[in-house]
Design a protein around this motif. Sequence first.
Motif, PDB file in Angstrom:
ATOM      1  N   GLU A   1       1.287   7.762   9.711  1.00 48.18           N
ATOM      2  CA  GLU A   1       0.605   6.530  10.147  1.00 48.18           C
ATOM      3  C   GLU A   1       0.565   5.479   9.040  1.00 48.18           C
ATOM      4  OE1 GLU A   1      -3.183   7.553  11.868  1.00 48.18           O
ATOM      5  OE2 GLU A   1      -2.270   7.797  13.853  1.00 48.18           O
ATOM      6  N   HIS A   2       0.525   5.895   7.769  1.00 43.97           N
ATOM      7  CA  HIS A   2       0.450   4.903   6.684  1.00 43.97           C
ATOM      8  C   HIS A   2       1.694   4.009   6.649  1.00 43.97           C
ATOM      9  CE1 HIS A   2       2.238   8.162   3.788  1.00 43.97           C
ATOM     10  NE2 HIS A   2       3.206   7.294   4.064  1.00 43.97           N
ATOM     11  N   ALA A   3       2.768   4.432   7.312  1.00 40.73           N
ATOM     12  CA  ALA A   3       4.009   3.646   7.315  1.00 40.73           C
ATOM     13  C   ALA A   3       3.957   2.481   8.304  1.00 40.73           C
ATOM     14  CB  ALA A   3       5.202   4.550   7.643  1.00 40.73           C
TER      15      ALA A   3
ATOM     16  N   ILE B   1      13.326   8.187   8.790  1.00 37.54           N
ATOM     17  CA  ILE B   1      12.221   7.267   9.049  1.00 37.54           C
ATOM     18  C   ILE B   1      10.900   7.981   8.798  1.00 37.54           C
ATOM     19  CG2 ILE B   1      12.214   7.765  11.550  1.00 37.54           C
ATOM     20  CD1 ILE B   1      11.240   4.832  11.939  1.00 37.54           C
ATOM     21  N   ASP B   2      10.052   7.319   8.073  1.00 32.65           N
ATOM     22  CA  ASP B   2       8.710   7.811   7.776  1.00 32.65           C
ATOM     23  C   ASP B   2       7.841   7.535   8.993  1.00 32.65           C
ATOM     24  OD1 ASP B   2       6.175   8.340   6.723  1.00 32.65           O
ATOM     25  OD2 ASP B   2       6.538   7.237   4.852  1.00 32.65           O
ATOM     26  N   VAL B   3       7.312   8.584   9.627  1.00 35.21           N
ATOM     27  CA  VAL B   3       6.425   8.359  10.773  1.00 35.21           C
ATOM     28  C   VAL B   3       4.982   8.787  10.473  1.00 35.21           C
ATOM     29  CG1 VAL B   3       8.229   8.293  12.529  1.00 35.21           C
ATOM     30  CG2 VAL B   3       7.194  10.487  11.946  1.00 35.21           C
TER      31      VAL B   3
ATOM     32  N   ILE C   1       0.843  -1.202   0.000  1.00 32.93           N
ATOM     33  CA  ILE C   1       0.000   0.000   0.000  1.00 32.93           C
ATOM     34  C   ILE C   1       0.880   1.254   0.000  1.00 32.93           C
ATOM     35  CG2 ILE C   1      -1.708   1.315   1.325  1.00 32.93           C
ATOM     36  CD1 ILE C   1      -2.781  -1.439   2.304  1.00 32.93           C
ATOM     37  N   HIS C   2       1.937   1.198   0.802  1.00 29.01           N
ATOM     38  CA  HIS C   2       2.808   2.369   0.944  1.00 29.01           C
ATOM     39  C   HIS C   2       3.471   2.720  -0.400  1.00 29.01           C
ATOM     40  CE1 HIS C   2       5.750   4.425   4.018  1.00 29.01           C
ATOM     41  NE2 HIS C   2       5.234   5.281   3.178  1.00 29.01           N
ATOM     42  N   HIS C   3       3.988   1.708  -1.077  1.00 27.87           N
ATOM     43  CA  HIS C   3       4.667   1.939  -2.357  1.00 27.87           C
ATOM     44  C   HIS C   3       3.681   2.132  -3.514  1.00 27.87           C
ATOM     45  CE1 HIS C   3       6.697   0.687  -6.126  1.00 27.87           C
ATOM     46  NE2 HIS C   3       7.701   1.372  -5.629  1.00 27.87           N
TER      47      HIS C   3
ATOM     48  N   GLY D   1       5.095  13.131   9.453  1.00 26.45           N
ATOM     49  CA  GLY D   1       6.383  13.685   9.064  1.00 26.45           C
ATOM     50  C   GLY D   1       7.479  12.640   9.091  1.00 26.45           C
ATOM     51  N   TRP D   2       8.697  13.113   9.261  1.00 26.78           N
ATOM     52  CA  TRP D   2       9.885  12.274   9.182  1.00 26.78           C
ATOM     53  C   TRP D   2      10.874  12.686  10.268  1.00 26.78           C
ATOM     54  CZ3 TRP D   2      10.760   8.815   4.904  1.00 26.78           C
ATOM     55  CH2 TRP D   2       9.751   8.848   3.934  1.00 26.78           C
ATOM     56  N   ALA D   3      11.680  11.724  10.723  1.00 30.96           N
ATOM     57  CA  ALA D   3      12.858  12.044  11.540  1.00 30.96           C
ATOM     58  C   ALA D   3      14.082  11.725  10.693  1.00 30.96           C
ATOM     59  CB  ALA D   3      12.867  11.233  12.826  1.00 30.96           C
TER      60      ALA D   3
ATOM     61  N   ASN E   1      11.460  11.630  -0.769  1.00 31.34           N
ATOM     62  CA  ASN E   1      11.626  11.040   0.564  1.00 31.34           C
ATOM     63  C   ASN E   1      11.381   9.531   0.547  1.00 31.34           C
ATOM     64  OD1 ASN E   1      12.058  13.656   1.370  1.00 31.34           O
ATOM     65  ND2 ASN E   1      10.124  13.868   2.491  1.00 31.34           N
ATOM     66  N   HIS E   2      10.404   9.093  -0.246  1.00 29.42           N
ATOM     67  CA  HIS E   2      10.124   7.649  -0.289  1.00 29.42           C
ATOM     68  C   HIS E   2      11.190   6.880  -1.061  1.00 29.42           C
ATOM     69  CE1 HIS E   2       6.272   9.062   1.305  1.00 29.42           C
ATOM     70  NE2 HIS E   2       6.204   7.863   1.862  1.00 29.42           N
ATOM     71  N   ASP E   3      11.696   7.436  -2.141  1.00 36.68           N
ATOM     72  CA  ASP E   3      12.835   6.788  -2.835  1.00 36.68           C
ATOM     73  C   ASP E   3      13.992   6.585  -1.849  1.00 36.68           C
ATOM     74  OD1 ASP E   3      11.758   6.577  -5.397  1.00 36.68           O
ATOM     75  OD2 ASP E   3      12.529   8.516  -6.055  1.00 36.68           O
TER      76      ASP E   3
HETATM   77 MN   MN3 Z   1       5.116   7.396   3.531  1.00 38.42          MN
END
Ligand code: MN3
Length: 197
Positions: free
Chosen positions: A165-167, A161-163, A30-32, A127-129, A78-80
Motif C-alpha cells: 500500500e505504501h507504493a 511492480i510494488d503492490v 516517502i517511498h524512497h 508483495g510484488w508481481a 527490490n526497490h533499487d
Molecule cells: Mn515499496
Amino acid sequence: MAKTYPYMLDSLPYAFDALEPVIDQETMMIHHDKHHQAYVDNLNKSMEANPSLQAKTLDELFSSDIPVVKNNAGGVWNHDFFWDEMVTPGSSQMGENLKVEIEKNFVSVDEFKAKFETSALTRFGSGWAWLVMNKDGGLEIMSTANQDNPMVDGFKPLLAIDVWEHAYYLKYKNKRADYVKAWWEVVNWDVVESRMK
Ligand code: MN3
C-alpha cells in the motif's frame, strides 16, 4: 547490483516528481527516503548482529533463514530494481526484441499485461508481481509476498511492480487496480529488455 555491507541508499535516477501524474511526488519521497531508507538501515543493523554474513552479496542474503536479514535484503534490492525500471510517463515504447519474446510466451502484449495485472491484484496483502525469465529462457509471471525475490527459486527478474500500500495509497487509496493500470505508462521498456541479457 552486487552490493555488500555496509549498504547505502542510492539516489533516485530521476527527480521525485518525474513520474507524475502516475506516481505522485509525495509518494516517491516517502517511498524512497523513508521506506527504502528503513530497509537499508535495518539491513545494516542485522549485519552488525550477524558479522558472519557481512561478506555476502545482497542477493545471497535472500535465502537467509534469519527473517530480518531476508526481508530487509529483499527490501533493499527490490526497490533499487523498481526505481531503475521507471521513466517519465509515456516516454518509453516496448522494443521489437522484447515484444517478440512477450508474444512468444503470452500470445500478445495485451494478454501479458492482463496476466501481470491479475497477478498484482490477487497478491493478498503486501508483495510484488514479477515478469521473470526461467532457466530455459521462457518468460513467466509470478507474485511474491512481502519482500521475497524470485531469484531464490532460480528465476531472473525482468520487471516488478510494488503492490505494498505504501507504493500507491496516498494517490490511489484502496484502488490498487487503478494504480496497476496507470503504472504501465512509467515502465522503461529499454531497461526491461536489457535485463534479458
Ligand atoms: Mn515499496
